[in-house]
Design a protein around this motif. Structure first.
Motif: not given
Length: 235
Positions: A141, A144, A151
Protein backbone atom coordinates in the motif's frame (compact mmCIF):
# COMPACT_ATOMS: atom_id res chain seq x y z
CA UNK A 1 -2.49 23.43 11.65
CA UNK A 2 1.16 22.63 12.30
CA UNK A 3 0.41 21.19 15.73
CA UNK A 4 -2.26 18.98 14.18
CA UNK A 5 0.13 17.69 11.53
CA UNK A 6 2.81 17.24 14.19
CA UNK A 7 0.41 15.14 16.23
CA UNK A 8 -0.31 12.93 13.24
CA UNK A 9 3.40 12.44 12.59
CA UNK A 10 4.00 11.52 16.23
CA UNK A 11 1.23 8.92 16.03
CA UNK A 12 2.85 7.42 12.95
CA UNK A 13 6.06 6.92 14.91
CA UNK A 14 4.32 5.08 17.77
CA UNK A 15 4.74 1.66 16.14
CA UNK A 16 8.47 1.87 15.35
CA UNK A 17 9.21 3.44 18.73
CA UNK A 18 7.23 0.72 20.51
CA UNK A 19 9.10 -1.95 18.58
CA UNK A 20 12.37 -0.23 19.45
CA UNK A 21 11.52 -0.34 23.16
CA UNK A 22 10.71 -4.06 22.89
CA UNK A 23 13.96 -4.61 21.02
CA UNK A 24 16.08 -2.85 23.64
CA UNK A 25 14.35 -4.71 26.46
CA UNK A 26 14.79 -8.08 24.74
CA UNK A 27 18.41 -7.36 23.92
CA UNK A 28 19.30 -6.32 27.47
CA UNK A 29 17.44 -9.29 28.91
CA UNK A 30 19.22 -11.72 26.58
CA UNK A 31 22.67 -10.25 27.21
CA UNK A 32 22.15 -10.73 30.93
CA UNK A 33 21.70 -14.49 30.55
CA UNK A 34 23.70 -15.23 27.41
CA UNK A 35 26.45 -17.16 29.21
CA UNK A 36 23.96 -19.39 31.00
CA UNK A 37 22.17 -20.60 27.87
CA UNK A 38 22.99 -23.16 25.20
CA UNK A 39 24.38 -22.25 21.81
CA UNK A 40 21.13 -23.23 20.08
CA UNK A 41 19.10 -21.03 22.42
CA UNK A 42 21.40 -18.05 21.88
CA UNK A 43 21.35 -18.44 18.11
CA UNK A 44 17.56 -18.57 18.01
CA UNK A 45 17.25 -15.55 20.29
CA UNK A 46 19.77 -13.70 18.14
CA UNK A 47 17.73 -14.56 15.05
CA UNK A 48 14.53 -13.29 16.68
CA UNK A 49 16.19 -10.08 17.82
CA UNK A 50 17.67 -9.56 14.35
CA UNK A 51 14.24 -10.08 12.82
CA UNK A 52 12.75 -7.54 15.21
CA UNK A 53 15.49 -5.07 14.32
CA UNK A 54 14.70 -5.48 10.62
CA UNK A 55 11.02 -4.81 11.31
CA UNK A 56 11.96 -1.69 13.26
CA UNK A 57 14.05 -0.36 10.38
CA UNK A 58 11.26 -1.21 7.94
CA UNK A 59 8.66 0.55 10.08
CA UNK A 60 10.79 3.70 10.28
CA UNK A 61 11.21 3.68 6.51
CA UNK A 62 7.47 3.17 6.16
CA UNK A 63 6.79 6.23 8.29
CA UNK A 64 9.28 8.26 6.27
CA UNK A 65 7.43 7.23 3.11
CA UNK A 66 4.11 8.39 4.56
CA UNK A 67 5.56 11.67 5.81
CA UNK A 68 7.50 12.52 2.65
CA UNK A 69 4.72 11.22 0.43
CA UNK A 70 2.33 14.00 1.43
CA UNK A 71 4.80 16.87 1.45
CA UNK A 72 3.97 19.82 -0.77
CA UNK A 73 6.92 20.65 -2.97
CA UNK A 74 7.57 22.97 -5.87
CA UNK A 75 7.50 21.62 -9.40
CA UNK A 76 11.30 21.65 -9.55
CA UNK A 77 11.60 19.56 -6.38
CA UNK A 78 8.69 17.21 -7.07
CA UNK A 79 10.76 14.70 -9.07
CA UNK A 80 13.37 14.51 -6.32
CA UNK A 81 10.64 13.98 -3.73
CA UNK A 82 9.07 11.14 -5.71
CA UNK A 83 12.49 9.53 -6.20
CA UNK A 84 13.20 9.77 -2.48
CA UNK A 85 9.82 8.27 -1.59
CA UNK A 86 10.30 5.45 -4.10
CA UNK A 87 13.74 4.61 -2.71
CA UNK A 88 12.36 4.61 0.82
CA UNK A 89 9.47 2.38 -0.27
CA UNK A 90 11.85 -0.19 -1.71
CA UNK A 91 14.00 0.02 1.43
CA UNK A 92 10.89 -0.80 3.44
CA UNK A 93 10.18 -3.81 1.25
CA UNK A 94 13.76 -5.06 1.48
CA UNK A 95 13.89 -4.92 5.27
CA UNK A 96 10.51 -6.62 5.61
CA UNK A 97 11.66 -9.37 3.26
CA UNK A 98 14.83 -9.85 5.31
CA UNK A 99 12.75 -10.05 8.48
CA UNK A 100 10.41 -12.57 6.87
CA UNK A 101 13.31 -14.79 5.79
CA UNK A 102 14.96 -14.69 9.21
CA UNK A 103 11.70 -15.37 11.03
CA UNK A 104 10.93 -18.29 8.71
CA UNK A 105 14.28 -19.96 9.40
CA UNK A 106 14.01 -19.22 13.12
CA UNK A 107 10.47 -20.58 13.30
CA UNK A 108 11.28 -23.81 11.46
CA UNK A 109 14.56 -24.37 13.32
CA UNK A 110 13.08 -23.60 16.70
CA UNK A 111 10.09 -25.85 16.15
CA UNK A 112 12.36 -28.73 15.17
CA UNK A 113 15.02 -28.31 17.84
CA UNK A 114 13.72 -26.63 20.98
CA UNK A 115 9.91 -26.76 20.98
CA UNK A 116 9.98 -29.00 24.08
CA UNK A 117 12.71 -27.11 25.93
CA UNK A 118 12.15 -23.46 25.02
CA UNK A 119 8.54 -23.12 23.84
CA UNK A 120 8.60 -19.36 24.38
CA UNK A 121 11.35 -18.98 21.79
CA UNK A 122 9.23 -20.85 19.26
CA UNK A 123 6.21 -18.72 20.17
CA UNK A 124 8.19 -15.52 19.65
CA UNK A 125 9.41 -16.85 16.30
CA UNK A 126 5.84 -17.58 15.23
CA UNK A 127 4.73 -14.07 16.23
CA UNK A 128 7.60 -12.51 14.30
CA UNK A 129 6.84 -14.71 11.30
CA UNK A 130 3.21 -13.58 11.30
CA UNK A 131 4.22 -9.94 11.79
CA UNK A 132 6.69 -10.17 8.90
CA UNK A 133 4.08 -11.76 6.66
CA UNK A 134 1.60 -9.00 7.48
CA UNK A 135 4.36 -6.51 6.76
CA UNK A 136 4.77 -7.97 3.28
CA UNK A 137 1.07 -7.41 2.69
CA UNK A 138 1.00 -3.89 4.10
CA UNK A 139 4.04 -2.55 2.22
CA UNK A 140 2.16 -2.94 -1.05
CA UNK A 141 0.00 0.00 0.00
CA UNK A 142 3.03 2.30 0.11
CA UNK A 143 2.89 2.52 -3.67
CA UNK A 144 0.16 5.14 -3.36
CA UNK A 145 2.83 7.48 -1.97
CA UNK A 146 5.64 6.66 -4.40
CA UNK A 147 3.33 6.35 -7.41
CA UNK A 148 0.03 8.16 -6.78
CA UNK A 149 -1.40 7.10 -10.14
CA UNK A 150 -0.75 3.41 -9.50
CA UNK A 151 -3.82 1.34 -8.65
CA UNK A 152 -3.61 -2.13 -7.18
CA UNK A 153 -5.89 -4.64 -8.92
CA UNK A 154 -8.53 -6.56 -7.04
CA UNK A 155 -6.72 -9.17 -4.86
CA UNK A 156 -9.63 -11.57 -5.38
CA UNK A 157 -9.31 -11.46 -9.15
CA UNK A 158 -8.30 -14.81 -10.72
CA UNK A 159 -5.83 -12.91 -12.93
CA UNK A 160 -4.44 -10.76 -10.11
CA UNK A 161 -0.77 -11.46 -10.90
CA UNK A 162 -1.20 -10.61 -14.58
CA UNK A 163 -3.17 -7.46 -13.81
CA UNK A 164 -0.56 -6.39 -11.27
CA UNK A 165 2.27 -6.88 -13.75
CA UNK A 166 0.38 -5.02 -16.48
CA UNK A 167 -0.09 -2.09 -14.09
CA UNK A 168 3.61 -1.23 -14.30
CA UNK A 169 4.98 0.90 -17.11
CA UNK A 170 7.58 -0.33 -19.62
CA UNK A 171 10.53 1.05 -17.65
CA UNK A 172 9.44 -0.68 -14.45
CA UNK A 173 8.81 -3.92 -16.33
CA UNK A 174 12.30 -3.76 -17.83
CA UNK A 175 13.90 -3.34 -14.41
CA UNK A 176 11.81 -6.16 -12.97
CA UNK A 177 12.61 -8.58 -15.79
CA UNK A 178 16.30 -7.65 -15.69
CA UNK A 179 16.42 -8.35 -11.96
CA UNK A 180 14.51 -11.62 -12.31
CA UNK A 181 16.80 -12.74 -15.14
CA UNK A 182 19.87 -12.24 -12.94
CA UNK A 183 18.09 -13.88 -10.03
CA UNK A 184 17.32 -16.92 -12.17
CA UNK A 185 20.98 -17.63 -12.86
CA UNK A 186 22.10 -16.85 -9.31
CA UNK A 187 19.43 -19.16 -7.95
CA UNK A 188 20.55 -22.01 -10.22
CA UNK A 189 24.18 -21.53 -9.20
CA UNK A 190 23.41 -21.34 -5.48
CA UNK A 191 21.19 -24.43 -5.57
CA UNK A 192 23.92 -26.41 -7.33
CA UNK A 193 26.51 -25.27 -4.78
CA UNK A 194 24.12 -26.15 -1.97
CA UNK A 195 23.63 -29.61 -3.43
CA UNK A 196 27.38 -30.23 -3.55
CA UNK A 197 27.73 -28.83 -0.04
CA UNK A 198 25.12 -31.24 1.28
CA UNK A 199 26.83 -34.08 -0.56
CA UNK A 200 30.17 -33.41 1.16
CA UNK A 201 28.38 -32.87 4.46
CA UNK A 202 26.79 -36.30 4.12
CA UNK A 203 30.14 -37.89 3.29
CA UNK A 204 32.10 -36.37 6.17
CA UNK A 205 29.42 -36.62 8.86
CA UNK A 206 27.80 -39.86 7.66
CA UNK A 207 24.41 -38.19 8.08
CA UNK A 208 22.40 -38.63 4.92
CA UNK A 209 21.02 -35.48 3.33
CA UNK A 210 19.51 -37.40 0.43
CA UNK A 211 16.00 -35.98 0.87
CA UNK A 212 17.35 -32.43 0.83
CA UNK A 213 19.45 -33.13 -2.26
CA UNK A 214 16.48 -34.68 -4.05
CA UNK A 215 14.40 -31.65 -3.06
CA UNK A 216 17.02 -29.33 -4.53
CA UNK A 217 17.00 -31.38 -7.72
CA UNK A 218 13.22 -31.07 -7.96
CA UNK A 219 13.42 -27.31 -7.47
CA UNK A 220 16.10 -27.05 -10.15
CA UNK A 221 13.95 -29.10 -12.51
CA UNK A 222 10.91 -26.93 -11.88
CA UNK A 223 12.75 -23.61 -12.24
CA UNK A 224 14.59 -24.48 -15.43
CA UNK A 225 11.62 -26.20 -17.06
CA UNK A 226 9.21 -23.42 -16.18
CA UNK A 227 11.63 -20.77 -17.45
CA UNK A 228 12.16 -22.62 -20.73
CA UNK A 229 8.42 -23.15 -21.21
CA UNK A 230 7.74 -19.46 -20.59
CA UNK A 231 10.12 -18.61 -23.45
CA UNK A 232 8.71 -21.21 -25.82
CA UNK A 233 6.63 -19.55 -28.57
CA UNK A 234 2.91 -20.14 -28.28
CA UNK A 235 0.87 -21.33 -31.22
Amino acid sequence: MYSFRGGIIVKKFLLPISLLVIFLYSLSNWLGFIKEQTLTYNLLVLANISCLLCLIIASFYGVFVQVNGVKKMSDEEEDERLLLVERQSYSTVIWVQVAFSISFVSFISGFMLVRDYYPKIVLYSICLFIASFLGLVLVSYLTRYSNPNFELPDPHSPTYQKELFDSFDDGEKYLMLKGLYKLYYWLILLLILLGFGLMFYSIFTEQSQLISIVGIGCILLFIQTYFALSLKPKR
